[in-house]
Write a protein that holds these residues in place. Structure first.
Motif, PDB file in Angstrom:
ATOM      1  N   VAL A   6     -33.321  -2.478  50.623  1.00 32.91           N
ATOM      2  CA  VAL A   6     -34.654  -1.946  50.925  1.00 32.91           C
ATOM      3  C   VAL A   6     -35.658  -2.615  50.000  1.00 32.91           C
TER       4      VAL A   6
ATOM      5  N   ALA B 172     -19.659  12.228  39.802  1.00 40.66           N
ATOM      6  CA  ALA B 172     -18.864  12.014  41.009  1.00 40.66           C
ATOM      7  C   ALA B 172     -18.290  13.349  41.468  1.00 40.66           C
ATOM      8  N   THR B 173     -17.781  14.116  40.515  1.00 43.25           N
ATOM      9  CA  THR B 173     -17.136  15.387  40.836  1.00 43.25           C
ATOM     10  C   THR B 173     -18.070  16.336  41.592  1.00 43.25           C
TER      11      THR B 173
ATOM     12  N   LEU C   9     -12.272  10.369  36.755  1.00 44.72           N
ATOM     13  CA  LEU C   9     -11.834  11.704  36.325  1.00 44.72           C
ATOM     14  C   LEU C   9     -12.445  12.777  37.215  1.00 44.72           C
TER      15      LEU C   9
ATOM     16  N   GLU D 155     -27.536   0.055  52.294  1.00 45.00           N
ATOM     17  CA  GLU D 155     -26.977  -0.226  50.966  1.00 45.00           C
ATOM     18  C   GLU D 155     -27.104  -1.721  50.725  1.00 45.00           C
ATOM     19  N   ARG D 156     -27.641  -2.085  49.583  1.00 42.80           N
ATOM     20  CA  ARG D 156     -27.908  -3.508  49.359  1.00 42.80           C
ATOM     21  C   ARG D 156     -26.641  -4.338  49.116  1.00 42.80           C
TER      22      ARG D 156
ATOM     23  N   THR E 294     -22.828   2.250  40.127  1.00 40.98           N
ATOM     24  CA  THR E 294     -22.151   3.090  39.154  1.00 40.98           C
ATOM     25  C   THR E 294     -20.888   3.732  39.750  1.00 40.98           C
ATOM     26  N   SER E 295     -20.982   4.167  40.995  1.00 41.12           N
ATOM     27  CA  SER E 295     -19.903   4.962  41.569  1.00 41.12           C
ATOM     28  C   SER E 295     -18.555   4.242  41.573  1.00 41.12           C
TER      29      SER E 295
ATOM     30  N   PHE F 126     -21.736   7.385  45.559  1.00 35.83           N
ATOM     31  CA  PHE F 126     -21.209   8.711  45.913  1.00 35.83           C
ATOM     32  C   PHE F 126     -22.310   9.596  46.486  1.00 35.83           C
ATOM     33  N   THR F 127     -23.465   9.578  45.819  1.00 34.99           N
ATOM     34  CA  THR F 127     -24.542  10.455  46.252  1.00 34.99           C
ATOM     35  C   THR F 127     -24.979  10.112  47.672  1.00 34.99           C
TER      36      THR F 127
ATOM     37  N   ARG G 161     -25.004   5.162  33.563  1.00 33.79           N
ATOM     38  CA  ARG G 161     -25.509   6.479  33.964  1.00 33.79           C
ATOM     39  C   ARG G 161     -27.006   6.401  34.200  1.00 33.79           C
TER      40      ARG G 161
ATOM     41  N   THR H 168     -16.641   4.131  38.049  1.00 27.83           N
ATOM     42  CA  THR H 168     -16.448   5.305  37.197  1.00 27.83           C
ATOM     43  C   THR H 168     -15.045   5.337  36.631  1.00 27.83           C
TER      44      THR H 168
ATOM     45  N   GLY I 268     -26.190  13.578  37.945  1.00 28.92           N
ATOM     46  CA  GLY I 268     -24.991  14.290  38.373  1.00 28.92           C
ATOM     47  C   GLY I 268     -23.701  13.551  38.042  1.00 28.92           C
TER      48      GLY I 268
HETATM   49  C1  LIG Z   1     -19.268   5.050  32.357  1.00 24.86           C
HETATM   50  C2  LIG Z   1     -19.332   6.163  33.349  1.00 24.86           C
HETATM   51  C3  LIG Z   1     -18.187   6.868  33.670  1.00 24.86           C
HETATM   52  C4  LIG Z   1     -18.246   7.926  34.585  1.00 24.86           C
HETATM   53  N1  LIG Z   1     -17.099   8.591  34.864  1.00 24.86           N
HETATM   54  C5  LIG Z   1     -17.144   9.644  35.707  1.00 24.86           C
HETATM   55  C6  LIG Z   1     -15.959  10.375  35.963  1.00 24.86           C
HETATM   56  O1  LIG Z   1     -14.882  10.032  35.465  1.00 24.86           O
HETATM   57  N2  LIG Z   1     -16.022  11.458  36.775  1.00 24.86           N
HETATM   58  C7  LIG Z   1     -17.200  11.845  37.345  1.00 24.86           C
HETATM   59  O2  LIG Z   1     -17.189  12.848  38.063  1.00 24.86           O
HETATM   60  N3  LIG Z   1     -18.342  11.155  37.146  1.00 24.86           N
HETATM   61  C8  LIG Z   1     -18.337  10.074  36.331  1.00 24.86           C
HETATM   62  N4  LIG Z   1     -19.496   9.369  36.094  1.00 24.86           N
HETATM   63  C9  LIG Z   1     -20.727   9.754  36.801  1.00 24.86           C
HETATM   64  C10 LIG Z   1     -20.767   9.178  38.218  1.00 24.86           C
HETATM   65  O3  LIG Z   1     -20.122   7.950  38.279  1.00 24.86           O
HETATM   66  C11 LIG Z   1     -22.177   8.978  38.694  1.00 24.86           C
HETATM   67  O4  LIG Z   1     -22.861  10.177  38.564  1.00 24.86           O
HETATM   68  C12 LIG Z   1     -22.236   8.573  40.167  1.00 24.86           C
HETATM   69  O5  LIG Z   1     -21.436   7.458  40.419  1.00 24.86           O
HETATM   70  C13 LIG Z   1     -23.659   8.261  40.575  1.00 24.86           C
HETATM   71  O6  LIG Z   1     -23.652   7.882  41.914  1.00 24.86           O
HETATM   72  P1  LIG Z   1     -24.944   7.447  42.670  1.00 24.86           P
HETATM   73  O7  LIG Z   1     -24.571   7.343  44.099  1.00 24.86           O
HETATM   74  O8  LIG Z   1     -26.045   8.364  42.348  1.00 24.86           O
HETATM   75  O9  LIG Z   1     -25.343   6.026  42.057  1.00 24.86           O
HETATM   76  P2  LIG Z   1     -24.750   4.570  42.397  1.00 24.86           P
HETATM   77  O10 LIG Z   1     -23.313   4.588  42.575  1.00 24.86           O
HETATM   78  O11 LIG Z   1     -25.277   3.631  41.372  1.00 24.86           O
HETATM   79  O12 LIG Z   1     -25.385   4.235  43.804  1.00 24.86           O
HETATM   80  C14 LIG Z   1     -26.659   3.699  43.985  1.00 24.86           C
HETATM   81  C15 LIG Z   1     -26.576   2.663  45.074  1.00 24.86           C
HETATM   82  O13 LIG Z   1     -27.879   2.267  45.470  1.00 24.86           O
HETATM   83  C16 LIG Z   1     -27.841   0.911  45.803  1.00 24.86           C
HETATM   84  N5  LIG Z   1     -29.190   0.361  45.762  1.00 24.86           N
HETATM   85  C17 LIG Z   1     -29.958   0.100  44.678  1.00 24.86           C
HETATM   86  N6  LIG Z   1     -31.145  -0.425  45.043  1.00 24.86           N
HETATM   87  C18 LIG Z   1     -31.135  -0.504  46.401  1.00 24.86           C
HETATM   88  C19 LIG Z   1     -32.068  -0.968  47.380  1.00 24.86           C
HETATM   89  N7  LIG Z   1     -33.251  -1.463  47.025  1.00 24.86           N
HETATM   90  N8  LIG Z   1     -31.721  -0.906  48.691  1.00 24.86           N
HETATM   91  C20 LIG Z   1     -30.508  -0.415  49.061  1.00 24.86           C
HETATM   92  N9  LIG Z   1     -29.595   0.023  48.178  1.00 24.86           N
HETATM   93  C21 LIG Z   1     -29.904  -0.006  46.860  1.00 24.86           C
HETATM   94  C22 LIG Z   1     -26.912   0.311  44.780  1.00 24.86           C
HETATM   95  O14 LIG Z   1     -26.359  -0.912  45.237  1.00 24.86           O
HETATM   96  C23 LIG Z   1     -25.866   1.407  44.615  1.00 24.86           C
HETATM   97  O15 LIG Z   1     -24.719   1.206  45.411  1.00 24.86           O
HETATM   98  C24 LIG Z   1     -19.466   8.275  35.207  1.00 24.86           C
HETATM   99  C25 LIG Z   1     -20.608   7.549  34.904  1.00 24.86           C
HETATM  100  C26 LIG Z   1     -20.550   6.490  33.994  1.00 24.86           C
HETATM  101  C27 LIG Z   1     -21.771   5.721  33.679  1.00 24.86           C
END
Ligand SMILES: Cc1cc2nc3c(=O)[nH]c(=O)nc-3n(C[C@H](O)[C@H](O)[C@H](O)COP(=O)(O)OP(=O)(O)OC[C@H]3O[C@@H](n4cnc5c(N)ncnc54)[C@H](O)[C@@H]3O)c2cc1C
Ligand code: SF4
Ligand code: FES
Lengths: 237, 394
Positions: B169, B348-349, B48, B33-34, B41-42, B13-14, B310, B45, B346
């Motif tokens: 990367v 998703a919301t 919600l 994206e790998r 994580t995204s 998401f980020t 998380r 989730t 952070g």
């Molecule tokens: C159990 C759980 C339930 C949750 N439920 C909710 C919810 O209901 N509502 C809500 O708002 N939030 C929720 N959250 C929080 C939310 O899901 C996270 O904050 C959010 O998904 C984080 O996104 P991100 O993009 O930072 O991380 P990620 O989604 O983990 O993205 C990181 C990406 O980087 C990639 N990556 C890693 N290493 C490399 C590399 N070397 N080269 C290229 N790419 C790489 C990975 O493949 C991955 O796709 C929840 C979290 C958890 C743990």
């Protein structure tokens, strides 16, 4: 872990222009785990070059469709127990009738474009699809629609295999679901590569993991198309 | 002047929200994206769309961010949202003891709530535990994780951003002073090592952000993965999100989605980032806790169980973060490495807001003065997302 099985994953491999082959991985699994869990572990612990698609791990996103022992499956909710036995083989291939990006991942771009063109509604009222297309206008609650655009029905369709121009079950079902048969949509679905190409093999409904019943929807769409033609013939507006 | 080149690492998401905002402000954007989109994580989730009510007592800063962003996402990307609201339900005296603080917290955070009698609550949600004592209506929602990300990615695409999936990367390109000038990555679909130069690299690798930042040398960003389990059941037993009226705890949220419901979640510490097993005892706990709120879960088939992690940052981290609710580091400031910004944490919301703050920082670093517009512009249809052109296959 309740039980341990030894199974062999046979995984289809394709990298760039290199020739395709299968790799075998001997795995210890819990039979109640899902096929996707094993694939993710192969990537995490045995072969970091394995390419496969997945996101939600609970059947809402449609990313993890693959062909497992010859049958289209949503691998994140398919228990290992349901596709093999202790000591058995799990052969995993990418979906048919889609271009392969690499290994088990396919490119869904054209499919998504077609779903867009026929106006499939991603959000519907809660009562909508339970009644197969009858709208409950009293209802102001909304939900994400049944079709998760996984492509399994297109992979399983014998007609899609013969021609990539055929719109395919999910797309025709999408037109039926949207109900908006405007001239652009009609041109697509009321055509040689649209609703009339289907041979009622019902493979699509057989493999659909998400209650869509595309075969029924294609038949319903045809009825609507015929009704339109008759109306037009008699000059009814 | 040529557009500055930005590289975003990670398409969770980020990453997709940052890519969209960077493109919106006039940068040339490449996402690496790998794996597939939102495989980390995204994708996994709970789904919600927080109203913030869950945090209104203990963490009001988060609560306010959630309600503000909840309203924005409903407006800009309704195509992926079930907007039906939620209920907070009290089942015992301990729940009732939380009631006053909850009412006050929600008022403090401008989250609109409405108290219902048990009879009213049951007429809205007939499958609720009939022993409920009170219930509050809140503006929660549900989102489809993959499509939420695809929407932002499609809007980024429309502004020229290229999203390369299956590109891991592996290293940074550094100048003589240790500043980041680009990245080296493995294109996993062709098994080739490739390079891109960039004016700025944004590390949005979630739980892997520490690992990725480590490639730049002397950066220490210890992240503890704290996963949680969720269990999906095969019937839509409620139309709204059902929360337990109490301090946030295990298994106290039930999220409806399509024709199922998902109970979650837990929180514990794990070591391995890449594979976290689903533990049976946690699945059992979700079942028991879920049944307290909706007894009919007892007779409903389990559809799937899954984990997500998380990215919890170790409290001893030396870098200064822009905000408390998520972490955004300029590594020039924290480690004297220029050209690299890390964003993690952070929800998703709050993805859009996290991107806004990160891109504000990037603009400031690059001397650009362009305001953020993402809160006003509708997101493109998620089906317009496409792979980068050189990844298209015949
Ligand atoms: C159990 C759980 C339930 C949750 N439920 C909710 C919810 O209901 N509502 C809500 O708002 N939030 C929720 N959250 C929080 C939310 O899901 C996270 O904050 C959010 O998904 C984080 O996104 P991100 O993009 O930072 O991380 P990620 O989604 O983990 O993205 C990181 C990406 O980087 C990639 N990556 C890693 N290493 C490399 C590399 N070397 N080269 C290229 N790419 C790489 C990975 O493949 C991955 O796709 C929840 C979290 C958890 C743990
Ligand atoms: S109709 Fe069913 S099988 Fe086909 S794409 Fe939709 S959910 Fe998948
Ligand atoms: S991973 Fe989303 S449907 Fe299987």
């Amino acid at each position: 872990m309740t039980q341990t099985w030894h199974v062999t994953y046979e995984i289809f491999r394709k990298k760039g222009d290199q020739s395709t082959h299968y790799d075998r991985f001997e795995m210890k699994v819990d039979p109640d785990e899902y096929v996707l869990d094993g694939i993710e572990r192969i990537w995490a612990f045995h072969d970091r070059s394995l390419v496969f698609s997945h996101a939600c791990h609970h059947s809402t996103c449609g990313a993890c469709g693959m062909v497992v022992n010859g049958v289209e499956k949503l691998t994140c909710i398919t228990p290992i127990r349901s596709v093999t036995k202790d000591g058995g083989v799990i052969r995993v291939q990418p979906m048919r009738n889609f271009p392969v990006i690499s290994d088990l991942s396919v490119d869904m771009t054209v499919f998504y474009q077609r779903m867009e063109s026929v106006g499939h509604q991603p959000v519907v009222s809660v009562g909508f699809e339970d009644s197969k297309g009858k709208l409950d206008s009293e209802d102001d609650l909304l939900r994400l629609s049944d079709c998760i655009e996984c492509g399994l029905c297109i992979s399983a369709c014998p007609i899609a295999l013969t021609t990539p121009a055929y719109l395919g079950p999910a797309v025709l079902a999408g037109a039926q679901q949207s109900g908006d048969l405007n001239p652009c949509v009609l041109e697509l679905v009321d055509s040689e590569n649209g609703a009339w190409r289907c041979h009622s093999a019902y493979e699509c409904t057989e493999v659909c993991p998400s209650h869509v019943d595309p075969a029924w929807r294609i038949m319903d769409l045809r009825k609507k198309l015929v009704a339109r033609r008759i109306k037009k013939f008699f000059g009814v507006k | 002047m040529d557009k500055p080149q930005a590289i975003v690492i990670g398409a969770g998401f980020t990453g997709v929200a940052v890519a969209y905002d960077l493109a919106q402000r006039g940068m040339k954007v490449t996402v690496l994206e790998r794996g597939p989109l939102v495989n980390g994580t995204s994708g996994r989730t709970h789904g919600l769309l927080h109203s913030g009510a869950r945090y209104a007592v203990d963490d009001q800063e988060s609560a306010i961010e959630c309600i503000d962003e909840n309203l924005i996402l409903r407006k800009i990307i309704p195509q992926v949202i079930e907007p039906n609201g939620g209920l907070f339900v009290a089942l015992n005296e301990s729940d009732m003891a939380y009631r006053e603080a909850f009412i006050k917290g929600c008022a403090d955070c401008h989250i609109s709530i409405e108290e219902l009698t048990p009879r009213q609550a049951l007429s809205l949600e007939p499958n609720l535990n009939p022993k409920l004592i009170t219930a509050f209506k809140v503006p929660d929602g549900t989102f489809d994780p993959l499509r939420l990300a695809m929407g932002f990615a499609a809007s980024a695409n429309a502004l020229g951003a290229e999203i390369h999936l299956f590109c891991e990367v592996q290293d940074f390109i550094l100048d003589g002073m240790g500043n980041v000038k680009g990245v080296k990555y493995l294109d996993r679909s062709s098994n080739q090592i490739k390079k891109i130069n960039a004016d700025i690299v944004i590390n949005a690798a979630g739980v892997w952000a520490g690992e990725v930042a480590g490639h730049a040398g002397n950066i220490d960003l210890p992240i503890k993965p704290t996963p949680g389990v969720m269990v999906a059941y095969d019937q839509r037993l409620c139309q709204r999100v059902i929360n337990r009226l109490n301090e946030p705890g295990d298994g106290d949220i039930i999220v409806p989605q399509r024709k199922m419901i998902t109970v979650g979640t837990t929180s514990f510490e794990a070591d391995n980032l890449d594979y976290i097993p689903v533990f049976d005892d946690q699945v059992q706990l979700m079942f028991e806790r879920g049944c307290e709120l909706i007894p009919a879960i007892k007779h409903t088939k389990e559809r799937g169980a899954f984990m997500a992690s998380r990215p919890l940052l170790d409290s001893g981290t030396k870098g200064r973060s822009l905000t408390r609710t998520f972490k955004c580091f300029d590594h020039k400031e924290s480690d004297n490495v220029d050209g690299l910004v890390t964003i993690t944490g952070g929800k998703a919301t709050t993805m859009r807001l996290m991107a806004e703050k990160t891109v504000d920082l990037v603009c400031q670093k690059l001397g650009m003065r362009v305001p953020c517009q993402t809160a006003e512009i509708p997101i493109h249809s998620y089906r317009k997302f496409h792979l980068a052109h050189n990844q298209e296959v015949a």
